[in-house]
Design a protein around this motif. Sequence first.
Motif, short mmCIF file in Angstrom:
data_model
loop_
_atom_site.label_atom_id
_atom_site.label_comp_id
_atom_site.label_asym_id
_atom_site.label_seq_id
_atom_site.Cartn_x
_atom_site.Cartn_y
_atom_site.Cartn_z
N GLY B 214 0.81 -1.22 0.00
CA GLY B 214 0.00 0.00 0.00
C GLY B 214 0.84 1.26 0.00
O GLY B 214 0.35 2.34 -0.32
N GLN B 215 2.12 1.13 0.39
CA GLN B 215 3.00 2.30 0.40
C GLN B 215 3.83 2.39 -0.88
O GLN B 215 4.40 3.44 -1.16
N GLY B 216 3.92 1.28 -1.63
CA GLY B 216 4.79 1.26 -2.81
C GLY B 216 4.02 1.14 -4.11
O GLY B 216 2.83 1.47 -4.17
N ASP B 217 4.69 0.67 -5.15
CA ASP B 217 4.11 0.65 -6.49
C ASP B 217 3.85 -0.77 -7.02
O ASP B 217 3.37 -0.91 -8.14
N PHE B 218 4.18 -1.82 -6.25
CA PHE B 218 4.05 -3.18 -6.77
C PHE B 218 2.59 -3.67 -6.70
O PHE B 218 1.83 -3.24 -5.83
N ASP B 219 2.25 -4.62 -7.57
CA ASP B 219 0.95 -5.27 -7.50
C ASP B 219 1.06 -6.46 -6.53
O ASP B 219 1.06 -7.62 -6.93
N VAL B 220 1.16 -6.13 -5.24
CA VAL B 220 1.34 -7.18 -4.23
C VAL B 220 0.07 -8.01 -4.11
O VAL B 220 0.11 -9.21 -3.85
N ALA B 221 -1.10 -7.38 -4.34
CA ALA B 221 -2.36 -8.12 -4.26
C ALA B 221 -2.45 -9.17 -5.37
O ALA B 221 -2.95 -10.27 -5.14
N GLY B 222 -1.96 -8.83 -6.55
CA GLY B 222 -1.96 -9.80 -7.64
C GLY B 222 -1.11 -11.01 -7.30
O GLY B 222 -1.47 -12.16 -7.57
N PHE B 223 0.03 -10.76 -6.65
CA PHE B 223 0.91 -11.84 -6.18
C PHE B 223 0.19 -12.68 -5.13
O PHE B 223 0.16 -13.91 -5.20
N THR B 224 -0.42 -11.99 -4.16
CA THR B 224 -1.04 -12.70 -3.03
C THR B 224 -2.25 -13.51 -3.49
O THR B 224 -2.53 -14.59 -2.95
N ALA B 225 -2.97 -13.00 -4.49
CA ALA B 225 -4.13 -13.73 -5.00
C ALA B 225 -3.69 -15.10 -5.52
O ALA B 225 -4.36 -16.12 -5.27
N ARG B 226 -2.55 -15.14 -6.19
CA ARG B 226 -2.08 -16.44 -6.72
C ARG B 226 -1.63 -17.35 -5.58
O ARG B 226 -1.76 -18.56 -5.66
N VAL B 227 -1.09 -16.74 -4.51
CA VAL B 227 -0.70 -17.54 -3.33
C VAL B 227 -1.94 -18.18 -2.71
O VAL B 227 -1.95 -19.37 -2.37
N VAL B 228 -3.02 -17.39 -2.57
CA VAL B 228 -4.26 -17.93 -1.99
C VAL B 228 -4.78 -19.07 -2.87
O VAL B 228 -5.19 -20.11 -2.37
N GLU B 229 -4.73 -18.87 -4.17
CA GLU B 229 -5.20 -19.91 -5.10
C GLU B 229 -4.44 -21.22 -4.96
O GLU B 229 -4.98 -22.29 -5.24
N SER B 230 -3.15 -21.11 -4.59
CA SER B 230 -2.34 -22.34 -4.48
C SER B 230 -2.84 -23.24 -3.36
O SER B 230 -2.50 -24.41 -3.31
N GLY B 231 -3.63 -22.67 -2.45
CA GLY B 231 -4.09 -23.44 -1.31
C GLY B 231 -3.18 -23.31 -0.09
O GLY B 231 -3.37 -23.97 0.92
N TYR B 232 -2.20 -22.43 -0.16
CA TYR B 232 -1.27 -22.18 0.95
C TYR B 232 -2.04 -21.80 2.21
O TYR B 232 -2.93 -20.95 2.17
N GLN B 233 -1.72 -22.45 3.31
CA GLN B 233 -2.45 -22.20 4.56
C GLN B 233 -1.61 -21.48 5.61
O GLN B 233 -2.09 -21.23 6.72
N GLY B 234 -0.37 -21.18 5.29
CA GLY B 234 0.51 -20.56 6.30
C GLY B 234 0.28 -19.06 6.39
O GLY B 234 -0.65 -18.51 5.79
N PRO B 235 1.12 -18.38 7.15
CA PRO B 235 0.95 -16.95 7.35
C PRO B 235 1.44 -16.11 6.17
O PRO B 235 2.27 -16.57 5.37
#
Lengths: 631, 631
Positions: B214-235
């Motif tokens: 939220g402070q920078g310019d990267f699409d961190v949400a796009g990255f995280t969406a793919r992590v959620v899709e993988s089924g990752y359950q960790g923090p």
Amino acid sequence: MQRSIATVSISGTLVEKLTAIQAAGFDGVEIFENDLLYFDGSPADVRRIAADLGLKIMLFQPFRDFEGVSAERLARNLDRVKRKFDLMHELGTDRILVCSNVSPDTLRDDALIVDQLGALARAAEQAGVIAGYEALAWGRHVNSYRHAWRLVNAVNHPNLGIVLDSFHTLSIGDPVDEIAAIPGERITFVQIADAPKLAMDVLEWSRHYRCFPGQGDFDVAGFTARVVESGYQGPLSLEIFNDGFRAAPTAATAADGHRSLLFLEEQTRSKLIQQGRPARELYQPSPAPAHIGFQFLEFAVDDAARRQLADWLGKLGFRRAGRHRSKDVTLYQHGAASLVLNAEADSFASAFFQQHGLSLCASALRVDDARLAFERAAGFGYTPFSGQVGPNERVLPAVRAPDGSLNYFVDETPDEPTLFEADFLLDNSNAPTEPALLTNIDHVVLSLPADSLDTWVLFFRTAFGFDAEPSWLVPDPYGLVRSRALRSRDGSVRIALNASVDRHTAVAEALHAYRGSGLNHVAFRTGDIFAAIPQFVAAGLPILRIPRNYYDDLAARYALPDETIEALCAGNILYDRDEKGGEFFHAYTEQLDQRFFLEIVERRGGYDGYGAGNAAVRLAAQAQHRKHDFN
Amino acid sequence: MQRSIATVSISGTLVEKLTAIQAAGFDGVEIFENDLLYFDGSPADVRRIAADLGLKIMLFQPFRDFEGVSAERLARNLDRVKRKFDLMHELGTDRILVCSNVSPDTLRDDALIVDQLGALARAAEQAGVIAGYEALAWGRHVNSYRHAWRLVNAVNHPNLGIVLDSFHTLSIGDPVDEIAAIPGERITFVQIADAPKLAMDVLEWSRHYRCFPGQGDFDVAGFTARVVESGYQGPLSLEIFNDGFRAAPTAATAADGHRSLLFLEEQTRSKLIQQGRPARELYQPSPAPAHIGFQFLEFAVDDAARRQLADWLGKLGFRRAGRHRSKDVTLYQHGAASLVLNAEADSFASAFFQQHGLSLCASALRVDDARLAFERAAGFGYTPFSGQVGPNERVLPAVRAPDGSLNYFVDETPDEPTLFEADFLLDNSNAPTEPALLTNIDHVVLSLPADSLDTWVLFFRTAFGFDAEPSWLVPDPYGLVRSRALRSRDGSVRIALNASVDRHTAVAEALHAYRGSGLNHVAFRTGDIFAAIPQFVAAGLPILRIPRNYYDDLAARYALPDETIEALCAGNILYDRDEKGGEFFHAYTEQLDQRFFLEIVERRGGYDGYGAGNAAVRLAAQAQHRKHDFN
């Protein structure tokens, strides 16, 4: 050579800048366009102010994105530049810098550019001015002086020359040799900047990290030597874009700029002479001392501080070796390390004590010829100092360092009394019979505000001829510390500088406690740290405690025998090893006050650094310790 | 999802860090090895402290330069890593991060690396831990998560997984889609960092410029969406190397970190829902207001400051529109701009006045649903505020901004009294008959200490859902100012933030005068600046004088008619034009006190900026003016 500086290099309003530039000793100035835009007065007013100060306006700059454009755009650009020619007449300068086009729609057509630069040259001729074409390192089509020179040479018009800039050439690793072949009279202007080597976009690097020659990593002297060879007769002009300089005190920065040009001339001169080439008209200071050593460090103390410091020195095995013949000053010695504790009332030292508390008020450097060494430092513009001297006492030439402390130069003449014999009543009765645990002063570390690091680097490089190592960053628990070490050529005098922009680091707290920059710690060298530390501890010297986890990690990192790890841990001794197998052992005392402490170091196998990797461990341990003891 | 942060992300000693991380609401923590080395206690002590705080130790990191080495080196590395496995047991964590080798002598042999990672996996199995292999963006042979996953997948051992890090992936522009295809249980850990887009070496960028999502310019949400899709359950675990954070207050930075993860989860959630994918377990705050506007700005004043400010507002054509029913508070209006001057004794405003002098103590934002907007801001951890309310007066939900000032949320229900009708005795007798010269508040500018810029960016992004523009640098005569603008989605509320690390810039002087961060100036919009300025001048409003040279340069830069140039110059009006031909006209008042002033702006043809190129002209003119008036 004539010396000049661009107004963009220093902080302040235009009038503040011009005043400081004149006071620093420059012959002239480049007027950076923005400084004129911000000035609430006419260009003729600027001309008058500069003339009253005796400053020549050497150049007006920059003019951007002129060449490699459509015919329609060219007409507009010629109109634009003619307006600037008018302004230059008002300003009283005949030279303008035109930098290579950076626009994405630049036409990459050398023949067209030669045509358009020709039109520029004819317009300049009509206006009676000279345009200098400069290749920006990030120019769209033209980014090398060699390319710029081919174009300027093809135009072949006396009102169009080339502008050289050491940053634009050295930042892209462009070879400098061809500069010497450019006819000097075709070089309109030469701009000088140094910079630290950084892995970043060249535009950002140029706009924020340039520095004065001697403060960075470029071979600016090699560049300048080729400029001198070309026969160029114009000024060397500093053009420094530096975020720190933009905020630093105007007069001090201008003074640093001027001495950096003198230093550059000295370096250029020796480069030319080495190469068997003439080096007329370049500044020639007294040579830097070939041999140099710490004669003594002098601390400003009052009675309480003297008791405290003398107590710790006693625990380190220092002996009280004498007292001054006419002043309340005591000499302590151990091995070749001499420390002077000055409690004389109404003296320079007492003024220093009042301002800073217990502090390093002077350093004395042993040189072959003190008068010559002093003349060099004074020639670079550092303020001479003379103190009160009693009968038969030695007069020591001295200059003030950037924080106002003194640097004395001392030499010894055979068959004459030494400095200590001349000035002190020496007590030889308690001279040591055993070999000294400490052999000498290894290095001295100063804490500085972030914006004065470059100033101190220049001080040691110019006044003493020291070499500077690249800077590095150390994490403190409350921010980052930038560190840079300097040393005499033979390594016998070493100074490390620590600076922090953050408000709660150890460096910042030291500066706060000290009310100004100054001594952070003194490191003494020993030949056997494993013997020395237990003796100091037995004497009651408080050694800074290092966490056990550090030693567990050491064991994982290096194949050190378990007993070595245990001995290091028992002594709270830190360890480093260089790539050639050289080893460094070092331990710290707790802090004597909120800023000052001592270090004991042992170097083995030619180790030449300062244990940089351990600095963060020390800072964290100190932060922990400060929390307990000083809060 | 579980939320975690690496200890390296914030300042302080290890215990200070853990305490702040717990207070901020995190579930767990990554222990960065250096924090452990600096800690004067055993790993078991750390385990106990974390357990007492209810924090899970999620990971120990980093382990470097393990793979792609000679057989002899591998044996040493296995010995090294086993020591760390022992330490992890003491620490009470079962996961370790192993980052790809950066050594120049790394062997570029995937088969060998698979063998050696296999040996690592078996050692991890023996020790009962899991090693996660991470591709550093500057890894010598392995620098992409896709390469790392091929290697980990080939090893095919449950005790070796992959560690993902948004910085390492997004900094090199690595496509994120393949993350979704990695089985979630093979992802050992996920690290999260944002960063501004910078043209520099990726290692330096990573070590100094990372920031919270939220402070920078990267699409961190796009990255995280793919992590959620993988089924990752960790923090999701923040790992931020940021020079500013290293020096910033520990608790406030940890709190920002926690809310940045909530914000990332919200953004990830909406990205997944857009793509028709499930988004369970992701934080869902109240939605950001769809419509938002300035309802009023509230100034803390005393009698003298009220007289002074009211005088200037009168000259700008504001009318006194009412007084508060129960408090010593006055309402001024002009067009759609409403300003409230609060002189109530013993109130929040009077406390603010005592601390800061004349200052902006509150902003009221008009939204569709004030309760919902408040719940969003409070959900992100901003402190709710309730003040004293008289009978029949409206209760306004509010949260505190980072400087302690208030942000009220106001909505209006049809057929009920408006806020002003409810709380004020309105004076409609002097309602204007002519069209207003000023139409509304265009934007508000805050001066901030450099180390709080990121905190404020996160405040406006999370609490209000504003968008942030990239930051830019403006030269002040005494240093650089970093500027960053934020706005509501429809552009109706705009805030610009100015910060300076340098001590003598206008921003720094404003902060000093103001004793804290806060209002720098308010810009009012007009539909006809050429009509408005002469009227304000005639009424006696002091307009900041702009140098003639600025207009001469405008004439050279833009093909503006001479009479436009003369009108601009006569009105001291600055001019900017965007690439699409949109135009911006703006003028400044002199300073009302040492920090506060007003701006009048006109936007034409969809101009959407703030005249950034003119900011340096304004700062220089103000510096000149401050010298005359305040020294």
